[in-house]
Enzyme design. Structure first.
Site, PDB file in Angstrom:
ATOM      1  N   ARG A 205       1.286   4.515   0.417  1.00 15.21           N
ATOM      2  CA  ARG A 205       0.562   3.255   0.555  1.00 15.21           C
ATOM      3  C   ARG A 205      -0.350   3.076  -0.667  1.00 15.21           C
ATOM      4  NH1 ARG A 205       0.621  -1.612   3.051  1.00 15.21           N
ATOM      5  NH2 ARG A 205      -1.266  -2.114   4.203  1.00 15.21           N
TER       6      ARG A 205
ATOM      7  N   SER B 104      -1.811  -0.537   7.509  1.00  9.70           N
ATOM      8  CA  SER B 104      -0.528  -1.239   7.464  1.00  9.70           C
ATOM      9  C   SER B 104       0.040  -1.405   8.870  1.00  9.70           C
ATOM     10  CB  SER B 104       0.446  -0.413   6.623  1.00  9.70           C
ATOM     11  OG  SER B 104       1.752  -0.919   6.713  1.00  9.70           O
ATOM     12  N   SER B 105       1.026  -2.284   9.001  1.00 12.80           N
ATOM     13  CA  SER B 105       1.787  -2.393  10.255  1.00 12.80           C
ATOM     14  C   SER B 105       3.188  -1.820  10.116  1.00 12.80           C
ATOM     15  CB  SER B 105       1.930  -3.864  10.657  1.00 12.80           C
ATOM     16  OG  SER B 105       0.676  -4.404  10.932  1.00 12.80           O
TER      17      SER B 105
ATOM     18  N   THR C  15       8.223  -8.113   2.927  1.00  9.26           N
ATOM     19  CA  THR C  15       8.236  -6.658   2.844  1.00  9.26           C
ATOM     20  C   THR C  15       9.704  -6.340   2.930  1.00  9.26           C
ATOM     21  OG1 THR C  15       6.092  -6.514   3.844  1.00  9.26           O
ATOM     22  CG2 THR C  15       7.494  -4.605   4.190  1.00  9.26           C
TER      23      THR C  15
ATOM     24  N   GLY D 272       7.637  -8.061   8.099  1.00 11.45           N
ATOM     25  CA  GLY D 272       7.111  -9.103   8.990  1.00 11.45           C
ATOM     26  C   GLY D 272       5.622  -9.014   9.267  1.00 11.45           C
ATOM     27  N   GLY D 273       4.854  -8.345   8.393  1.00 11.39           N
ATOM     28  CA  GLY D 273       3.407  -8.274   8.614  1.00 11.39           C
ATOM     29  C   GLY D 273       3.113  -7.660   9.975  1.00 11.39           C
TER      30      GLY D 273
ATOM     31  N   ASN E 236       3.235  -6.792  -0.065  1.00  9.04           N
ATOM     32  CA  ASN E 236       2.460  -7.589   0.885  1.00  9.04           C
ATOM     33  C   ASN E 236       3.022  -9.000   0.941  1.00  9.04           C
ATOM     34  OD1 ASN E 236       0.630  -7.898   2.918  1.00  9.04           O
ATOM     35  ND2 ASN E 236      -1.070  -8.467   1.605  1.00  9.04           N
TER      36      ASN E 236
ATOM     37  N   THR F 210       6.514  -2.562   0.493  1.00 10.41           N
ATOM     38  CA  THR F 210       6.035  -3.939   0.398  1.00 10.41           C
ATOM     39  C   THR F 210       5.196  -4.194  -0.829  1.00 10.41           C
ATOM     40  OG1 THR F 210       4.901  -5.682   1.645  1.00 10.41           O
ATOM     41  CG2 THR F 210       3.888  -3.509   1.701  1.00 10.41           C
TER      42      THR F 210
ATOM     43  N   ASP G 115      -4.871  -6.365   3.066  1.00 15.57           N
ATOM     44  CA  ASP G 115      -4.655  -5.656   4.329  1.00 15.57           C
ATOM     45  C   ASP G 115      -5.892  -4.885   4.790  1.00 15.57           C
ATOM     46  OD1 ASP G 115      -2.202  -6.463   5.183  1.00 15.57           O
ATOM     47  OD2 ASP G 115      -1.083  -4.771   4.385  1.00 15.57           O
TER      48      ASP G 115
HETATM   49  O1  DON Z   1       1.517  -3.252   5.365  1.00 18.27           O
HETATM   50  C1  DON Z   1       1.558  -4.257   6.041  1.00 18.27           C
HETATM   51  O2  DON Z   1       1.435  -4.273   7.254  1.00 18.27           O
HETATM   52  C2  DON Z   1       1.807  -5.598   5.360  1.00 18.27           C
HETATM   53  N1  DON Z   1       1.331  -5.535   4.007  1.00 18.27           N
HETATM   54  C3  DON Z   1       3.253  -5.923   5.429  1.00 18.27           C
HETATM   55  C4  DON Z   1       3.558  -7.222   4.788  1.00 18.27           C
HETATM   56  C5  DON Z   1       4.818  -7.813   5.232  1.00 18.27           C
HETATM   57  O3  DON Z   1       5.523  -7.303   6.076  1.00 18.27           O
HETATM   58  C6  DON Z   1       5.156  -9.094   4.594  1.00 18.27           C
HETATM   59  N2  DON Z   1       6.142  -9.780   5.314  1.00 18.27           N
HETATM   60  N3  DON Z   1       5.930 -10.486   6.230  1.00 18.27           N
END
Ligand code: DON
Length: 573
Positions: free
Chosen positions: A113, A456-457, A385, A477-478, A405, A403, A427
């Protein structure tokens, strides 16, 4: 820089690239054709398969496997190819996580990360009026965390068989000789054109005077040179020397904070994977600095006492139960999770059966509960991502999510080095209660500190049945990442779906705040109406996730499903 000089420089880059011989085949073995490739969504095969966001990258991974590489070799080659053919999210300027099982049955979790720069500070995104400036944390030089992907690749290489130079060569070829753009890729570059101009101090390969069209070739000669330095000097080819100097110079031109020391001192951390049982299956996922594994565990444990199979797929009963589990798990995320080196994460408690049973004690199957709390934010609709799932016939299973982000991260390309930098600093919780771009809120656990990794997710996950491989799964997908992985597992384990249905069926999402259910296009209308009547607020969402799932069948074959929501493709044999 003035727009006119921007274009002149750009054309010089293109003329130089076009003057090179246009080779149509890439890779050491020259098995992959960057001008002719097809998407494959579903495959059932015996020896191995690679699922990624772009067919060319999956092809590169398969070629490496066929040449004698294992799943780790394929993963490295695929990740590097994505950094070229999927600049939206594939990266060397971002970070990510790997969860893997080796052929001798050991489990690995790698954390590469991004980190806050040493000059970063808790209130770096608060302006003089006390306002949280998400415009600073989401774009341009100040939004960039110290990249970890290259360190992760070298850590993965400890489990691979082929020389690193061989694994990176396809990416070098693709960057140098170009590859043909799909419609989606051309549109995506066009949509981001103004941002690419605004957030860059030097011309980039991603802007040209006319619109990008399907069938155009994208050449990235500067990126090719960076990849060659990584090939020739290993980690030092990125974190020290010419590449590091170019990153620092870019930061200085754009008032970013990353220093040479930040880069030189970056390390990938090997962590103990999160492991828990769900209905007799053993789930292995990513621990902090991702929230993914713990939140996934909480949600599965919260629903485990209920007869999900009897409730049925996407009925009022099953969806409401899962929504209430999602709500409670995400409330915990905001309070309890952060970089374990800076925050004491109560992992054992959060994953215990007793805790999760108690957490659901106020669950009422007749009405919606409420997420009363601090200011809510909007969940951001984007899939920038990228996840890769790979398996081979030696018993290696690798799940990687990386990712930048946002799409194209900070939108800033390192001048002279040709790669996008992330905007991962967003994040962090930049101010308590202020939502990030995915609507996630947080407080002290995820506050900014120098050298800290932002929460992160991402949820790269493996599932085992009777100690034997059963699933490899993950998605972008965030904040919807963990709920998508949750639903994919429930789809297979509780509803008996094959890989394709588990991935393609519409998903839903709740994250505590905002207090809204996000329903994906195509979600069962009757169930949606019933949920609304119970007091839930609904919001329609175009697409949730781009999941890559491999299910291992009882006869040992691999059933692979690359998500229908994007260009995603599986290659296997
Ligand atoms: O690490 C994370 O949770 C986010 N930066 C992920 C970003 C992501 O999945 C972008 N797409 N929707």
């Amino acid at each position: 820089m003035k727009t006119s000089s921007f274009f002149i420089s750009f054309f010089l880059i293109v003329i130089t690239s076009c003057a090179q011989k246009r080779q149509s085949i890439v890779g050491v073995g020259k098995e992959v054709d960057p001008y002719h490739f097809t998407q494959t969504k579903n495959l059932t095969i015996t020896h191995g398969c690679v699922l990624s966001a772009e067919p060319l990258a999956s092809e590169v991974g398969l070629a490496v496997m066929k040449r004698g590489g294992n799943a780790f070799d394929a993963m490295i080659a695929t990740q590097l190819a994505l950094a070229v053919v999927y600049p939206d999210a594939g990266n060397i300027g971002g970070g990510g996580f790997t969860v893997a099982r080796t052929s001798n049955d050991s489990l690995i979790a790698l954390d590469y990360r991004e980190m806050a720069p040493l000059k970063g500070s808790r209130d770096m995104y608060i302006d003089s009026a006390g306002n949280a400036r998400t415009d600073w944390s989401q774009n341009g030089h100040l939004s960039v965390g110290v990249p970890g992907t290259v360190a992760g690749l070298f850590e993965e290489h400890k489990y691979a068989k082929l020389p690193f130079a061989e694994l990176i060569q396809p990416a070098i070829d693709l960057a140098q000789n170009g590859f043909v753009l799909t419609n989606g890729q051309a549109n995506s570059l066009n949509e981001n054109r103004e941002d690419f101009i605004q957030y860059n101090t030097k011309p980039t390969a991603f802007v040209k005077q006319k619109k990008w069209m399907k069938g155009d070739t994208l050449f990235q000669p500067e990126l090719a040179k960076t990849l060659m330095r990584i090939r020739d000097f290993g980690m030092k080819g990125f974190y020290e020397g010419e590449t590091a100097k170019l990153v620092v110079a870019e930061m200085q031109r754009g008032k970013g904070l990353i220093s040479y020391d930040d880069l030189k001192s970056y390390v990938c951390k090997t962590r103990k994977p999160v492991e828990f049982d769900y209905r007799g299956y053993n789930v292995v996922s990513m621990p902090p600095s991702s929230s993914g594994g713990i939140i996934l565990g909480e949600m599965l444990k919260m629903i485990e006492p209920y007869p999900m199979h009897d409730y049925g797929f996407q009925t009022k009963q099953s969806v409401q139960l899962m929504i209430e589990a999602e709500r409670r798990a995400y409330a915990d995320r905001a309070e309890h999770l952060g970089d374990p080196e800076f925050w004491n994460v109560p992992q054992n408690i959060l994953l215990s059966d007793a805790y999760n049973k108690k957490r659901m004690s106020d669950y009422d199957s007749t009405k919606a509960s409420e997420s009363k709390n601090i200011k809510a934010g909007n969940v951001h609709e984007s899939n920038q991502t990228t996840h890769i799932s790979i398996i081979d016939d030696k018993g290696n299973m690798v799940a990687v999510t990386t990712t930048l982000n946002n799409g194209y991260g900070s939108k800033t390309v390192v001048g002279g080095a040709g790669f996008f930098l992330n905007d991962e600093m967003d994040d962090f919780s930049i101010k308590p209660g202020v939502p990030n771009m995915f609507g996630a809120v947080g407080g002290d656990a995820n506050a900014i500190a120098p050298g800290k990794r932002m929460l992160s997710s991402m949820t790269p996950t493996l599932v085992f049945k009777n100690h034997k491989p059963f699933m490899v799964v993950g998605t972008p997908g965030g904040t919807t990442i963990t709920t998508s992985v949750f639903q994919s597992i429930v789809n297979v384990v509780d509803f008996g779906m094959d890989a394709k249905d588990a991935v393609d069926k519409p998903k839903f999402h709740h994250q505590w705040l905002p207090d809204t259910i996000y329903l994906e296009k195509g979600f069962n209308k009757t169930t949606a109406d019933e949920l609304q009547k119970m007091g839930y607020k609904l919001y329609m969402y175009n697409a949730i996730g781009r999941t890559e799932l491999i299910k291992i069948l009882p006869d040992g074959k691999f059933e692979a499903a690359a998500d229908i929501r994007g260009d995603d493709s599986v290659s296997g044999y």
